[in-house]
Motif scaffolding. Sequence first.
Motif, short mmCIF file in Angstrom:
data_model
loop_
_atom_site.label_atom_id
_atom_site.label_comp_id
_atom_site.label_asym_id
_atom_site.label_seq_id
_atom_site.Cartn_x
_atom_site.Cartn_y
_atom_site.Cartn_z
N SER A 70 31.75 -20.39 14.00
CA SER A 70 30.60 -21.13 14.52
C SER A 70 29.36 -20.81 13.71
CB SER A 70 30.38 -20.80 16.00
OG SER A 70 31.48 -21.22 16.79
N LEU A 71 29.14 -19.54 13.42
CA LEU A 71 28.00 -19.14 12.59
C LEU A 71 28.08 -19.81 11.22
CD1 LEU A 71 27.87 -15.32 13.40
CD2 LEU A 71 26.04 -16.97 13.88
N ARG A 72 29.26 -19.83 10.64
CA ARG A 72 29.44 -20.44 9.33
C ARG A 72 29.16 -21.93 9.38
NH1 ARG A 72 32.20 -18.96 4.63
NH2 ARG A 72 32.70 -20.75 3.30
N PHE A 100 26.15 -14.63 1.95
CA PHE A 100 25.79 -14.15 3.29
C PHE A 100 26.98 -13.47 3.95
CE2 PHE A 100 25.66 -14.77 7.91
CZ PHE A 100 24.54 -14.01 8.20
N PHE A 101 28.10 -14.16 4.05
CA PHE A 101 29.21 -13.64 4.84
C PHE A 101 29.91 -12.45 4.19
CE2 PHE A 101 28.70 -17.66 7.06
CZ PHE A 101 28.79 -17.23 8.38
N ILE A 106 21.25 -9.01 11.06
CA ILE A 106 22.17 -10.11 10.73
C ILE A 106 21.53 -11.44 11.07
CG2 ILE A 106 24.40 -11.17 11.26
CD1 ILE A 106 25.51 -8.37 11.76
N LEU A 107 20.89 -11.52 12.25
CA LEU A 107 20.26 -12.76 12.69
C LEU A 107 19.14 -13.17 11.73
CD1 LEU A 107 19.85 -15.02 14.79
CD2 LEU A 107 18.34 -13.45 16.04
N LEU A 108 18.28 -12.23 11.38
CA LEU A 108 17.17 -12.55 10.48
C LEU A 108 17.67 -12.90 9.09
CD1 LEU A 108 14.53 -9.89 11.58
CD2 LEU A 108 14.58 -12.33 12.12
N SER A 109 18.73 -12.27 8.64
CA SER A 109 19.32 -12.61 7.35
C SER A 109 19.91 -14.02 7.38
CB SER A 109 20.42 -11.60 6.99
OG SER A 109 19.87 -10.32 6.80
N PHE A 110 20.46 -14.38 8.52
CA PHE A 110 20.98 -15.74 8.70
C PHE A 110 19.86 -16.76 8.55
CE2 PHE A 110 22.09 -19.47 11.13
CZ PHE A 110 23.46 -19.62 10.97
N TYR A 111 18.76 -16.52 9.25
CA TYR A 111 17.61 -17.43 9.15
C TYR A 111 17.07 -17.46 7.72
CZ TYR A 111 17.10 -17.92 14.26
OH TYR A 111 17.27 -18.20 15.59
#
Length: 207
Positions: free
Chosen positions: A93-95, A198-199, A163-168
């Motif tokens: 889902s994140l991907r 990222f992943f 992880i969340l901030l890196s995602f953004y």
Amino acid sequence: MEPVVNEKPSFKQRQFEAREDAILDAAHELLANRGYDQTTVDEVAAAVGIAKASLYKHFASKEALATATMRRMLGRVLAYIDTLSPELGPDESLRAVLEWALRLRLAGGLPTLPSSNSALVDALTKDDAYVALVVQLSSRLGFWIQFAKATGKLRTDLPDEAILLSFYARTCDPTIDFLKRGGALDDETIVQTMLTLFFDGVRTPRM
């Protein structure tokens, strides 16, 4: 008790709302392609074909216009999340969300705002609707991050917030612009490269 009658909006009100949608469409495109600092209220008004004074009847400032644009963008992200299959794993889902955002960015459809503009940051943080949408989105992503950690998909030594901030950050990474302008890589390669960067950093290493 008399029945409640839902009155239809007047023609003038419908015109007002249609013009506001057109303003937001123009602002969205300019912010996505030129950035906040390079976009002016005059340019947005010109793109819609109205006077700047008319635009100010809808949005009192450039900061207010950018905030409204981002509120609508966040709504679109949340709407996309709602279309994802519940069968997807949390990491999948994140991907899916990151891939959707990257493709939108490459197509010139994802506005990004600077974090160093104090007036803009102040406008965003004081807008309750915007803050509520950010909280809602972060909660959805945060749940997947925690779930992915619990199921061994993501590294447990990394803080959830990091992880969340890196995602953004990956969605507005200037690397994307440099790769796009360089012309050596097509959009698909850029998307897959950014996903891998990222992943590979947050995924649990394979033994």
